[in-house]
Write a protein that holds these residues in place. Structure first.
Motif, mmCIF file in Angstrom:
data_model
loop_
_atom_site.group_PDB
_atom_site.id
_atom_site.type_symbol
_atom_site.label_atom_id
_atom_site.label_comp_id
_atom_site.label_asym_id
_atom_site.label_seq_id
_atom_site.Cartn_x
_atom_site.Cartn_y
_atom_site.Cartn_z
ATOM 1 N N ALA A 67 2.589 8.668 4.610
ATOM 2 C CA ALA A 67 2.024 8.104 3.372
ATOM 3 C C ALA A 67 3.151 7.661 2.433
ATOM 4 C CB ALA A 67 1.154 9.153 2.682
ATOM 5 N N THR A 92 5.329 7.662 -0.608
ATOM 6 C CA THR A 92 5.641 8.559 -1.733
ATOM 7 C C THR A 92 6.900 8.034 -2.419
ATOM 8 O OG1 THR A 92 6.848 10.032 -0.235
ATOM 9 C CG2 THR A 92 4.581 10.644 -0.730
ATOM 10 N N ALA A 93 6.869 8.042 -3.742
ATOM 11 C CA ALA A 93 7.930 7.400 -4.526
ATOM 12 C C ALA A 93 9.244 8.189 -4.441
ATOM 13 C CB ALA A 93 7.485 7.302 -5.982
ATOM 14 N N SER A 97 6.491 3.201 -0.699
ATOM 15 C CA SER A 97 6.040 3.086 -2.092
ATOM 16 C C SER A 97 6.710 1.892 -2.763
ATOM 17 C CB SER A 97 6.389 4.365 -2.847
ATOM 18 O OG SER A 97 6.232 4.162 -4.243
ATOM 19 N N LYS A 113 -6.289 1.828 -1.207
ATOM 20 C CA LYS A 113 -5.928 3.253 -1.059
ATOM 21 C C LYS A 113 -6.387 3.992 -2.315
ATOM 22 C CE LYS A 113 -1.769 6.192 -0.693
ATOM 23 N NZ LYS A 113 -1.661 6.787 -2.026
ATOM 24 N N SER A 146 -8.534 8.687 -0.447
ATOM 25 C CA SER A 146 -7.368 9.370 -1.023
ATOM 26 C C SER A 146 -7.635 9.680 -2.484
ATOM 27 C CB SER A 146 -6.136 8.442 -0.916
ATOM 28 O OG SER A 146 -5.007 9.017 -1.558
ATOM 29 N N HIS A 170 -4.698 10.511 -4.206
ATOM 30 C CA HIS A 170 -3.283 10.484 -4.600
ATOM 31 C C HIS A 170 -2.670 11.883 -4.474
ATOM 32 C CE1 HIS A 170 -0.935 7.187 -6.683
ATOM 33 N NE2 HIS A 170 -0.043 8.158 -6.716
ATOM 34 N N GLY A 171 -3.148 12.625 -3.466
ATOM 35 C CA GLY A 171 -2.621 13.982 -3.277
ATOM 36 C C GLY A 171 -2.895 14.873 -4.486
ATOM 37 N N ARG A 185 -2.934 14.112 -7.590
ATOM 38 C CA ARG A 185 -2.046 13.829 -8.722
ATOM 39 C C ARG A 185 -2.698 12.958 -9.785
ATOM 40 N NH1 ARG A 185 3.276 14.730 -7.053
ATOM 41 N NH2 ARG A 185 4.315 12.990 -8.081
ATOM 42 N N GLY A 239 -4.297 13.564 2.236
ATOM 43 C CA GLY A 239 -4.507 14.649 1.278
ATOM 44 C C GLY A 239 -4.694 15.999 1.941
ATOM 45 N N GLY A 240 -3.698 16.851 1.804
ATOM 46 C CA GLY A 240 -3.843 18.251 2.202
ATOM 47 C C GLY A 240 -3.665 18.536 3.676
ATOM 48 N N GLY A 265 1.637 13.079 3.376
ATOM 49 C CA GLY A 265 2.481 12.868 2.200
ATOM 50 C C GLY A 265 3.579 13.910 2.053
ATOM 51 N N ARG A 266 3.302 14.995 1.334
ATOM 52 C CA ARG A 266 4.355 15.969 0.986
ATOM 53 C C ARG A 266 5.102 16.568 2.176
ATOM 54 N NH1 ARG A 266 0.219 16.475 -2.594
ATOM 55 N NH2 ARG A 266 0.696 16.355 -4.826
ATOM 56 N N PRO A 267 4.427 16.902 3.299
ATOM 57 C CA PRO A 267 5.193 17.507 4.406
ATOM 58 C C PRO A 267 6.397 16.660 4.835
ATOM 59 C CG PRO A 267 2.855 17.791 4.790
ATOM 60 C CD PRO A 267 2.978 16.900 3.583
HETATM 61 C C1 LIG Z 1 5.902 12.866 -4.871
HETATM 62 C C2 LIG Z 1 4.783 11.935 -4.547
HETATM 63 C C3 LIG Z 1 4.906 10.589 -4.861
HETATM 64 C C4 LIG Z 1 3.865 9.712 -4.553
HETATM 65 N N1 LIG Z 1 4.027 8.382 -4.816
HETATM 66 C C5 LIG Z 1 3.024 7.521 -4.536
HETATM 67 C C6 LIG Z 1 3.180 6.134 -4.796
HETATM 68 O O1 LIG Z 1 4.210 5.677 -5.256
HETATM 69 N N2 LIG Z 1 2.123 5.331 -4.511
HETATM 70 C C7 LIG Z 1 0.946 5.811 -3.984
HETATM 71 O O2 LIG Z 1 -0.001 5.058 -3.751
HETATM 72 N N3 LIG Z 1 0.798 7.115 -3.693
HETATM 73 C C8 LIG Z 1 1.803 7.971 -3.951
HETATM 74 N N4 LIG Z 1 1.647 9.292 -3.646
HETATM 75 C C9 LIG Z 1 0.418 9.748 -2.966
HETATM 76 C C10 LIG Z 1 0.572 9.706 -1.436
HETATM 77 O O3 LIG Z 1 0.620 8.390 -0.971
HETATM 78 C C11 LIG Z 1 -0.606 10.408 -0.725
HETATM 79 O O4 LIG Z 1 -1.803 9.859 -1.189
HETATM 80 C C12 LIG Z 1 -0.619 11.920 -0.918
HETATM 81 O O5 LIG Z 1 0.687 12.439 -1.009
HETATM 82 C C13 LIG Z 1 -1.346 12.595 0.242
HETATM 83 O O6 LIG Z 1 -1.473 13.957 0.002
HETATM 84 P P1 LIG Z 1 -0.520 15.079 0.635
HETATM 85 O O7 LIG Z 1 0.758 15.007 -0.114
HETATM 86 O O8 LIG Z 1 -1.277 16.334 0.366
HETATM 87 O O9 LIG Z 1 -0.367 14.779 2.116
HETATM 88 C C14 LIG Z 1 2.669 10.197 -3.949
HETATM 89 C C15 LIG Z 1 2.562 11.547 -3.624
HETATM 90 C C16 LIG Z 1 3.602 12.418 -3.910
HETATM 91 C C17 LIG Z 1 3.449 13.859 -3.530
#
Ligand SMILES: Cc1cc2nc3c(=O)[nH]c(=O)nc-3n(C[C@H](O)[C@H](O)[C@H](O)COP(=O)(O)O)c2cc1C
Length: 410
Positions: free
Chosen positions: A84, A86-87, A114, A274, A296, A298-299, A301, A330-331, A352-354
């Motif tokens: 996924a 992630t920034a 990202s 997304k 999604s 956004h995890g 967030r 997500g998760g 994402g995070r893993p």
């Molecule tokens: C640190 C961080 C930065 C992220 N940056 C973006 C981003 O720039 N654009 C976006 O669409 N989603 C972003 N996401 C969301 C991820 O694309 C994704 O939806 C989410 O991490 C999935 O959940 P998970 O971390 O539990 O696997 C970010 C997530 C994290 C943890």
């Protein structure tokens, strides 16, 4: 990625990877990567939702040849799993997104980049070679910036743009606020560093702009300003591109913006959305001709209190009726969870995070480890559940456990 690779005896699960990463990251980075919005309940529930389901394994089926591949962007992916977007991955490791891209290439796993990466989309394309990549897009009110990014992505061979639709406003991330998060030098929000009016050296707080020491000495001021609506008309954001002022776009809407995006991207790149969480919006996505959906939040967030993505998945799948692919993120922390998401109708999952934890643990090698753990767990799960091909994974392989522990077929 070969099945015979030796285990990392210090790290046999994603949960262990998370623990290692905790030691490797500074507090600011750890908080930024790991937190959810507000109390973090949606972040938690994204993972917990998976424990509402158990697998119904079938036996005495020849599972000696397991095919984990699935269709993706008109080709085949070796796994129903991608990385996924992630920034700012250089916070996890100096090699950042380039290391992630190399690990993805080695594994044949698609990378989502990202818009607010710390590596340019061209450098990630170079690190990816022929491996597929998609660009996550925040569609800015000032369209020219987005148009330029889309053109660059097309030229660099990106397969799709994933328009993030769950950020009309930014979720409230309290640790990020309290830490007064700053992107440390020398890192940059690389994709916009060349923009004449957006010197990324001025990037702080997810890319929010501030004046550099050099600017101050020269008496220059270049602060970003968010868009405002005075009740009669809207003034778009001004100044250098920053995450806080430009990424959240409260004006985005189905009719005008999806059409615009399709015209800009097609035919070279697919257009996905997304951040879908309801059947109603899934139907609108189909109606507006998008190529695919990522369920999604956004995890966790963005809107805390929103439903877990796994809980949203069945209504989205029902609404879409197979007309376009439905992905989920997500998760997801274990291969059995990939299996459960597919059994509930997802075509593909994103992690994402893993991946960030792997990157901070050992750079490219850590990302490769993360992907390998999930791949091995998923393959094992397929075999032990009695499935040999991804399309065989269905609701028949799940039961749902309710709060009282009662187990029912789906
Ligand atoms: C640190 C961080 C930065 C992220 N940056 C973006 C981003 O720039 N654009 C976006 O669409 N989603 C972003 N996401 C969301 C991820 O694309 C994704 O939806 C989410 O991490 C999935 O959940 P998970 O971390 O539990 O696997 C970010 C997530 C994290 C943890």
């Amino acid at each position: 990625m070969t099945a015979q690779q030796p285990h990392d005896l210090n790290c046999l699960t994603v949960a262990e990877l998370e623990k290692h990463a905790e030691q490797c990251m500074d507090k600011q980075t750890r908080d930024y990567y790991n937190e959810g919005a507000d109390s973090g309940s949606t972040l938690l529930e994204n993972s917990q939702a998976y424990s509402k389901y158990r697998i119904r394994p079938r036996v005495l089926r020849d599972i000696s040849l397991i095919d984990t591949s699935c269709p993706l962007f008109g080709a085949r992916s070796p796994l129903p799993m991608g990385v996924a977007p992630t920034a700012m991955q250089c916070l996890a490791h100096p090699d950042g997104e380039a290391a992630t891209a190399r690990a993805c290439r080695e594994a044949g796993v698609v990378i989502g980049l990202s818009s607010f990466a710390t590596t340019t989309l061209e450098d990630v394309a170079a690190a990816s070679g022929s491996n597929p990549r998609v660009l996550q897009l925040y569609l800015f009110e000032e369209r020219e910036h987005s148009r330029r990014l889309i053109q660059r992505a097309k030229a660099a061979g990106y397969k799709a743009v994933f328009l993030t639709v769950d950020t009309p406003m930014l979720g409230r991330r309290n640790l990020e606020i309290r830490n007064q998060f700053k992107l440390p030098k020398p890192y940059k929000i690389a994709n916009f560093a060349e923009d004449s009016d957006s010197p990324a050296s001025k990037t702080v707080m997810d890319g929010a702009a501030s004046d550099t020491d050099a600017d101050k000495r020269e008496g220059k001021k270049s602060t970003s300003a968010p868009g405002v609506h005075d009740g009669e008309k809207r003034t778009p954001p001004a100044g250098p591109i920053s995450f806080h002022t430009h990424a959240p776009n409260p004006t985005l809407c189905w009719d005008r913006d999806i059409d615009w995006l399709r015209k800009e991207c097609k035919p070279e790149m697919e257009v996905w959305v997304k951040g879908i969480a309801t059947g109603e919006d899934a139907l609108l996505a189909v109606y507006h001709g998008v190529d695919g959906i990522v369920v999604s939040n956004h995890g966790g967030r963005q809107l805390n209190g929103a439903l877990a993505t796994l809980d949203a998945l069945p209504e989205v799948v029902d609404a879409v009726q197979g007309k376009i692919p439905v992905h989920i993120d997500g998760g997801i922390r274990h291969g059995t969870e990939i299996f459960k998401a597919l059994a509930l109708g997802a075509d593909f999952v994103w992690i994402g995070r893993p991946v960030l934890w792997g990157l901070s643990y050992k750079g490219q090698e850590g990302v490769a480890l993360c992907l390998r753990l999930l791949r091995d767990e998923f393959t094992l799960c397929m075999g032990l559940a009695g499935t040999v091909k991804v399309p065989e994974i269905s609701k028949d392989y799940l039961v749902k456990v309710d709060k009282s522990g009662f187990v029912s077929r789906l």
